[in-house]
Design a protein around this motif. Structure first.
Motif, mmCIF file in Angstrom:
data_model
loop_
_atom_site.group_PDB
_atom_site.id
_atom_site.type_symbol
_atom_site.label_atom_id
_atom_site.label_comp_id
_atom_site.label_asym_id
_atom_site.label_seq_id
_atom_site.Cartn_x
_atom_site.Cartn_y
_atom_site.Cartn_z
ATOM 1 N N ILE A 39 -70.398 23.982 -22.939
ATOM 2 C CA ILE A 39 -71.116 25.259 -23.032
ATOM 3 C C ILE A 39 -71.370 25.566 -24.509
ATOM 4 O O ILE A 39 -72.473 25.958 -24.912
ATOM 5 C CB ILE A 39 -70.303 26.396 -22.382
ATOM 6 C CG1 ILE A 39 -70.107 26.101 -20.896
ATOM 7 C CG2 ILE A 39 -70.998 27.732 -22.584
ATOM 8 C CD1 ILE A 39 -69.303 27.140 -20.164
ATOM 9 N N ILE A 40 -70.348 25.345 -25.304
ATOM 10 C CA ILE A 40 -70.471 25.649 -26.723
ATOM 11 C C ILE A 40 -71.382 24.641 -27.421
ATOM 12 O O ILE A 40 -72.295 25.024 -28.160
ATOM 13 C CB ILE A 40 -69.070 25.678 -27.370
ATOM 14 C CG1 ILE A 40 -68.286 26.843 -26.776
ATOM 15 C CG2 ILE A 40 -69.178 25.791 -28.883
ATOM 16 C CD1 ILE A 40 -66.857 26.909 -27.178
ATOM 17 N N THR A 41 -71.184 23.357 -27.149
ATOM 18 C CA THR A 41 -72.008 22.363 -27.853
ATOM 19 C C THR A 41 -73.478 22.517 -27.500
ATOM 20 O O THR A 41 -74.333 22.503 -28.390
ATOM 21 C CB THR A 41 -71.562 20.928 -27.536
ATOM 22 O OG1 THR A 41 -71.425 20.788 -26.137
ATOM 23 C CG2 THR A 41 -70.252 20.600 -28.217
ATOM 24 N N THR A 42 -73.775 22.693 -26.205
ATOM 25 C CA THR A 42 -75.197 22.775 -25.851
ATOM 26 C C THR A 42 -75.820 24.038 -26.450
ATOM 27 O O THR A 42 -76.962 24.016 -26.920
ATOM 28 C CB THR A 42 -75.404 22.771 -24.321
ATOM 29 O OG1 THR A 42 -74.564 23.753 -23.720
ATOM 30 C CG2 THR A 42 -75.098 21.418 -23.734
ATOM 31 N N LEU A 43 -75.041 25.105 -26.479
ATOM 32 C CA LEU A 43 -75.561 26.347 -27.058
ATOM 33 C C LEU A 43 -75.856 26.164 -28.550
ATOM 34 O O LEU A 43 -76.909 26.555 -29.050
ATOM 35 C CB LEU A 43 -74.540 27.471 -26.855
ATOM 36 C CG LEU A 43 -75.022 28.865 -27.223
ATOM 37 C CD1 LEU A 43 -76.166 29.271 -26.313
ATOM 38 C CD2 LEU A 43 -73.880 29.878 -27.102
ATOM 39 N N MET A 44 -74.926 25.528 -29.246
ATOM 40 C CA MET A 44 -75.116 25.305 -30.681
ATOM 41 C C MET A 44 -76.310 24.387 -30.936
ATOM 42 O O MET A 44 -77.106 24.592 -31.849
ATOM 43 C CB MET A 44 -73.859 24.672 -31.284
ATOM 44 C CG MET A 44 -72.655 25.574 -31.286
ATOM 45 S SD MET A 44 -73.020 27.056 -32.214
ATOM 46 C CE MET A 44 -72.039 28.253 -31.376
ATOM 47 N N LEU A 45 -76.413 23.360 -30.082
ATOM 48 C CA LEU A 45 -77.523 22.419 -30.251
ATOM 49 C C LEU A 45 -78.866 23.121 -30.059
ATOM 50 O O LEU A 45 -79.879 22.698 -30.608
ATOM 51 C CB LEU A 45 -77.370 21.245 -29.281
ATOM 52 C CG LEU A 45 -76.261 20.250 -29.668
ATOM 53 C CD1 LEU A 45 -75.990 19.268 -28.540
ATOM 54 C CD2 LEU A 45 -76.645 19.498 -30.939
ATOM 55 N N ASN A 46 -78.885 24.194 -29.270
ATOM 56 C CA ASN A 46 -80.115 24.968 -29.109
ATOM 57 C C ASN A 46 -80.613 25.469 -30.462
ATOM 58 O O ASN A 46 -81.791 25.359 -30.792
ATOM 59 C CB ASN A 46 -79.874 26.190 -28.218
ATOM 60 C CG ASN A 46 -79.832 25.819 -26.756
ATOM 61 O OD1 ASN A 46 -80.162 24.682 -26.389
ATOM 62 N ND2 ASN A 46 -79.415 26.739 -25.922
ATOM 63 N N TYR A 47 -79.697 26.053 -31.241
ATOM 64 C CA TYR A 47 -80.099 26.617 -32.522
ATOM 65 C C TYR A 47 -80.622 25.527 -33.443
ATOM 66 O O TYR A 47 -81.624 25.688 -34.130
ATOM 67 C CB TYR A 47 -78.919 27.348 -33.161
ATOM 68 C CG TYR A 47 -78.522 28.565 -32.361
ATOM 69 C CD1 TYR A 47 -79.405 29.640 -32.245
ATOM 70 C CD2 TYR A 47 -77.312 28.619 -31.694
ATOM 71 C CE1 TYR A 47 -79.070 30.744 -31.495
ATOM 72 C CE2 TYR A 47 -76.971 29.721 -30.941
ATOM 73 C CZ TYR A 47 -77.848 30.790 -30.837
ATOM 74 O OH TYR A 47 -77.532 31.880 -30.083
ATOM 75 N N ILE A 48 -79.923 24.398 -33.437
ATOM 76 C CA ILE A 48 -80.362 23.301 -34.297
ATOM 77 C C ILE A 48 -81.781 22.881 -33.921
ATOM 78 O O ILE A 48 -82.650 22.717 -34.772
ATOM 79 C CB ILE A 48 -79.397 22.102 -34.173
ATOM 80 C CG1 ILE A 48 -77.988 22.546 -34.608
ATOM 81 C CG2 ILE A 48 -79.892 20.923 -35.017
ATOM 82 C CD1 ILE A 48 -76.952 21.467 -34.511
ATOM 83 N N ALA A 49 -82.016 22.733 -32.612
ATOM 84 C CA ALA A 49 -83.326 22.258 -32.167
ATOM 85 C C ALA A 49 -84.425 23.255 -32.537
ATOM 86 O O ALA A 49 -85.482 22.875 -33.066
ATOM 87 C CB ALA A 49 -83.302 22.033 -30.654
#
Ligand SMILES: Nc1ncnc2c1ncn2[C@@H]1O[C@H](COP(=O)(O)OP(=O)(O)OP(=O)(O)O)[C@@H](O)[C@H]1O
Ligand SMILES: [Mg+2]
Lengths: 556, 363
Positions: free
Chosen positions: B149-159
């Motif tokens: 949940i945390i990694t995918t959420l963080m990856l959203n911001y990066i993308a």
């Protein structure tokens, strides 16, 4: 004239239907203060359903409940708890992530915001002392074996000061000594005026502890009898509707070659502890190798390592002489190793899926269930399932419903049906008759013997000594992750001897004890030539060589 | 003696409740929304009528609803796949952006003047990029149990910021008058639109993928494995199902489908990569998947309804001259009510008069 004391519980004309199945059909049932009233019946007869009605989990479709002469309607389990009903479920319901003491107070009304942990722990210790139910109040539940969890569940009901205690198959996971202490607990409670409902498929226990016995068959009550003057045979006959025999099976004379060997195996448990401490043993084809032990002594970890579900620290598992390393469960499966785990709802089955899906769980990738590279042929699966359900006598409301709705014994039958149906070469069976009625137990034991005679290597892990002694060709005892001894002549040992071994007494001391008591010396070779003691690698090799012949020394 | 609220899990959910609760929830939300609209000085009835007319009243409205339903369906399918395995991919938004970014890169660096070739190139690049974005989180989860949940959420911001970097920086169209967007793609790098509307080729794929996912869940070995892992991970291990492989694969496919939807949105509508081109489809997709109970076919219907809600909101903004934020509050209210209603499906709430420590309550 003094009014007669009303029964603690009076259930009148209870009817409960599930999707066309009448699980309870106009059943009358009462419990008086200071008595143990046993419910007896085949798997799916409706025992758990009736008790679930009593404890407020199910709403009956008909009938009424009186508690101490007062008409009650339980809308929820809370109402029932408030009325003094404590239930230990067949599949007891604890919260795995929380500690024992937290589980005790969970769901209690009128809890203060800050829990007085010390007081709670002290009270738990008091109760567990008083009723001889050992548990560590601070341990998280997920770390406990099923046997320990059950003690917690019983404690929980006692903690809530239940006047009426319902025990749904409580003895299935206990060793004789523990069963005796549970009975002592029950008798003590009876003496204090509690009413106890006891459910068990073990007729000896039923006769030992009951005051009255009610028998259910297919949702209907056959009758209620005083326990004095009834025999096991009579009970079995009333339950099943026919006579049931089970005598010990003849041991095999010719053992086959080693199929699965375990060499100096060290395995870690869930808590990171070393659960299996250098175990070596070998399963031969055409034999039933029994493993006795109190729950939580490493047998679960050993079995999981033997089927690839758990990696080992050191040592190895060999299938037909081939080292498996830390091979996947499927590699073991493909070599014909079947596994009947203890924890059927948690590991062996998927409760939210239907019977078909559970039946193909361990073979959906193989013919005839696989259609081409990608697909599963559910038609074939349905056909196969129908046949298995019929052959193993699984009682189910339908093939398409989630198996959650099946009774405990029928879940076990379903799992056995799946594991035994395609002639496995080795069967690792943990408590295979746990929760089965007498008829089904007889059936399963016969199937295991049939598999043995067909040539399978059967590893039977159980706490049921009667079963181990009746079926095993060789028997080992495990204690704290070590094999206490392996005997080729299990029937020479008494249940008491085995109980001592399981509690950690060495074989030598047990033998000495027999001599001192003046028991008859044990006939035949007691010690298996291949008896291995933990840590004694050289002796193991020597012993193995001494046996010679058929033995390919797997690690030579 | 006071009132006490007691909640308990329902043993069984009655069918009438399953229908009544969501319907009641929407009604309740609409009433609450009416109050809100009245406070803003707008006639609630007129506003709702405008929403309905704007989203479903004519072909234009319906077509716009379909346009919005496409990314919601595709991203919803992506999310549903991972949820079926109890892997909580909330990174569809980021995967969608990565897909669009990769497809834009394909247009920029590997342009071929042929629609079919270009479509394959863009789709491949988008799926690969989105898939990698998802698989990365899947691998972390399976290998080291890092919370997805945390990694995918963080990856959203990066993308999202990666896209911004390009559209504000090196790929910015000099002729864009400062708007953060690339130059318009050539015709071969756009998806065809039909029916004299903005409905584009993506709709075809939304339907195809929904049916495909349905088949996968229902009939394939892989779909079965995913469902078993989701329902009982221990039993999955017992069945010899490889968790690591499946976690990575599921997250790859999930990310790939989300990435593909990003590509469709970009190449089907805007025809260029621009800042903030997705108004949070990847997040709304989570709601879509959840309301559809992870059923791929039901998902299309739910996506259509939520699409209508979005279009209706746009209409309201134009027709009633309401600020965007008030429309978002209204939409949020409806979603909140519907999701909140789920609680009443799983739990029963009772009010009882509390008489402490007295088990005398009889009825
Ligand atoms: N929730 C349910 N939904 C549908 N059917 C059910 C449900 N619970 C029980 N049944 C059915 O009701 C019947 C009685 O089940 P019950 O669990 O009471 O049997 P039991 O006597 O406790 O058996 P066992 O000895 O195997 O535990 C069975 O046929 C079972 O399949
Ligand atoms: Mg039962």
């Amino acid at each position: 004239m003094a009014a007669e004391i009303p029964p603690l519980v009076f259930m009148r004309g209870i009817t409960k239907r599930f999707l066309g199945v009448k699980a309870n059909d106009a059943i009358d049932f009462d419990v008086r203060p200071g008595e143990v009233h046993t419910l007896l019946g085949e798997n799916g007869a409706g025992k758990s359903t009736l008790m679930n009605v009593l404890c407020g989990l199910y709403k009956p479709d008909g009938g009424e409940i009186e508690i101490e002469g007062e008409l009650r309607r339980f809308r929820t389990p809370r109402d029932a708890i408030a009325a003094g009903i404590g239930m230990v479920h067949q599949h007891f319901m604890l919260v795995p992530a929380q500690t024992v003491w937290e589980n005790m107070v969970l769901g209690l009304d009128a809890l203060p915001q800050v829990l007085p942990r010390k007081d709670i722990v002290r009270r738990i210790e008091e109760i567990s002392e008083r009723y001889a139910l050992r548990v560590d109040p601070l341990a998280p539940v997920w770390q406990l074996s099923i046997g320990e969890q059950q003690r917690v569940a019983i404690l929980k009901a006692l903690y809530r000061q239940a006047r009426i205690l319902v025990l749904d198959e409580p003895t299935a996971v206990l060793i004789p000594q523990e069963i005796q202490s549970l009975f002592a607990t029950i008798r003590q409670m009876r003496g204090e005026g509690h009413g106890i409902v006891f459910i068990s498929h073990k007729l000896d226990e039923v006769l030992a502890v009951s005051d009255r016995i009610s028998i259910l068959r297919k949702g209907k009550k056959i009758g209620t009898f005083a326990a004095v003057g009834v025999t096991k045979e009579k009970l079995a006959e009333m339950m099943v509707g026919r006579q049931v025999f089970f005598n010990g099976a003849p041991p095999t004379t010719e053992r086959g070659p080693v199929f699965l060997a375990v060499r100096d195996l060290v395995v870690r448990g869930e808590r990171g502890n070393i659960a299996v401490q250098g175990v070596s043993l070998e399963l031969r084809q055409k034999e039933i190798f029994g493993l006795a032990g109190v729950a939580g002594n490493g047998q679960l970890e050993l079995c999981e390592a033997m089927v690839g579900l758990r990696g080992s620290e050191s040592g190895d598992v060999l299938v037909q002489g081939r080292e498996m390393g830390n091979a996947s469960p499927r590699a073991f499966l493909d070599r014909g190793v079947a596994y009947i785990p203890e924890d059927r709802k948690g590991t062996g089955l998927v409760p939210s899926m239907n019977i078909r899906e559970n039946v193909v769980l361990r073979k959906y990738w193989k013919k005839p269930f696989a259609r081409g590279r990608w697909f599963i042929d559910w038609e074939v699966a349905a056909g196969h399932t129908g046949r298995l359900v019929e052959r193993f006598g699984v009682i189910t409301p339908g093939l398409g419903i989630p198996i959650r709705a099946l009774s405990g014994g029928n879940l076990q039958k379903l799992m056995l049906a799946r594991e035994l149906s395609d002639n496995p070469k080795a069967i690792i069976a943990v408590q295979p008759t746990w929760g089965l009625d007498v008829g089904a137990t007889e059936y399963v034991r016969e199937r295991l013997l049939e598999q043995r005679d067909r040539g399978a290597a059967v590893f039977l892990v159980s706490e049921d000594l009667e079963e181990l002694l009746a079926l095993s060709d060789r028997l080992a005892v495990i204690h704290q992750g070590r094999i206490m001894g392996i005997t080729k002549n299990p029937r020479a040992l008494s249940e008491e001897d085995l109980g001592l071994l399981m509690a950690g007494t060495s074989l030598e001391d047990v033998l000495r004890g027999r001599e001192e008591r003046g028991d008859a010396p044990l006939p035949g070779p007691l010690r298996d030539p291949g008896t291995f003691f933990a840590g004694d690698g050289a002796a193991q090799k020597k012993a193995f060589r001494a046996e010679g012949g058929e033995g390919r020394t797997p690690w030579a | 003696m006071g009132l006490r609220v007691v909640t308990e899990k329902r043993v069984r959910v009655p069918v009438w409740l399953e229908v009544l609760v969501p319907v009641g929830a929407v009604m309740g939300a609409l009433i609450a929304g009416a109050v809100l609209l009245a406070l803003l000085g707008v006639s609630p009835l007129a506003a709702y009528a405008a929403m309905l007319r704007g989203s479903l009243g004519d072909w234009y409205g319906i077509s716009e609803t379909l346009v919005k339903a496409v990314p919601l369906t595709l991203a919803g399918l992506a999310v549903a796949l991972s949820f079926r395995m109890q892997v909580w991919n909330i990174g569809a938004e980021g995967q969608l952006y990565m897909g669009a970014l990769a497809a834009a890169a394909a247009v920029r660096f590997a342009f071929v003047d042929n629609s079919l070739v270009m479509f394959c190139l863009m789709a491949g690049a988008a799926a690969l990029a989105g898939g990698t974005w998802g698989a990365f989180a899947g691998y972390l989860k399976a290998r080291w149990n890092v919370n997805e949940i945390i990694t995918t959420l963080m990856l959203n911001y990066i993308a999202i910021h990666a896209v911004d970097y390009f559209v504000y920086g090196p790929w910015k169209d000099p002729a864009s008058l400062g708007f953060p967007m690339t130059a318009s793609f050539p015709a071969a790098a756009r998806l065809p639109q039909f029916f004299d509307s903005r409905v584009h080729l993506g709709i075809f794929f939304a339907v195809v993928f929904a049916v495909l996912f349905h088949i996968v869940f229902r009939w394939t070995k892989w779909g079965f494995e995913v469902r078993v892992i989701g329902a009982n991970p221990k039993a999955a291990q017992y069945a010899g199902i490889n968790f690591l492989r499946n976690a990575v694969l599921v997250m790859f496919v999930s990310g790939a489908v989300a990435g593909f939807s990003g590509m469709c949105e970009m190449a089907g509508l805007q025809g260029r990569l621009q800042h903030g081109f997705s108004p949070g489809y990847g997040y709304t997709a989570i709601i879509v998947a959840w309301l559809a109970r992870l059923n791929p076919l039901a998902l299309m219907g739910v996506a259509f309804l939520l699409g209508a809600l979005l279009v209706g909101g746009d209409t309201l903004q134009v027709v009633m001259r309401l600020p965007l934020s008030s429309i978002q509050v209204l939409q949020g209210l409806i979603l909140f009510a519907v999701l909140g209603a789920e609680y009443f499906l799983t739990y029963r709430v009772r009010f009882i008069r509390s008489v402490p420590d007295s088990p005398k309550e009889v009825d």
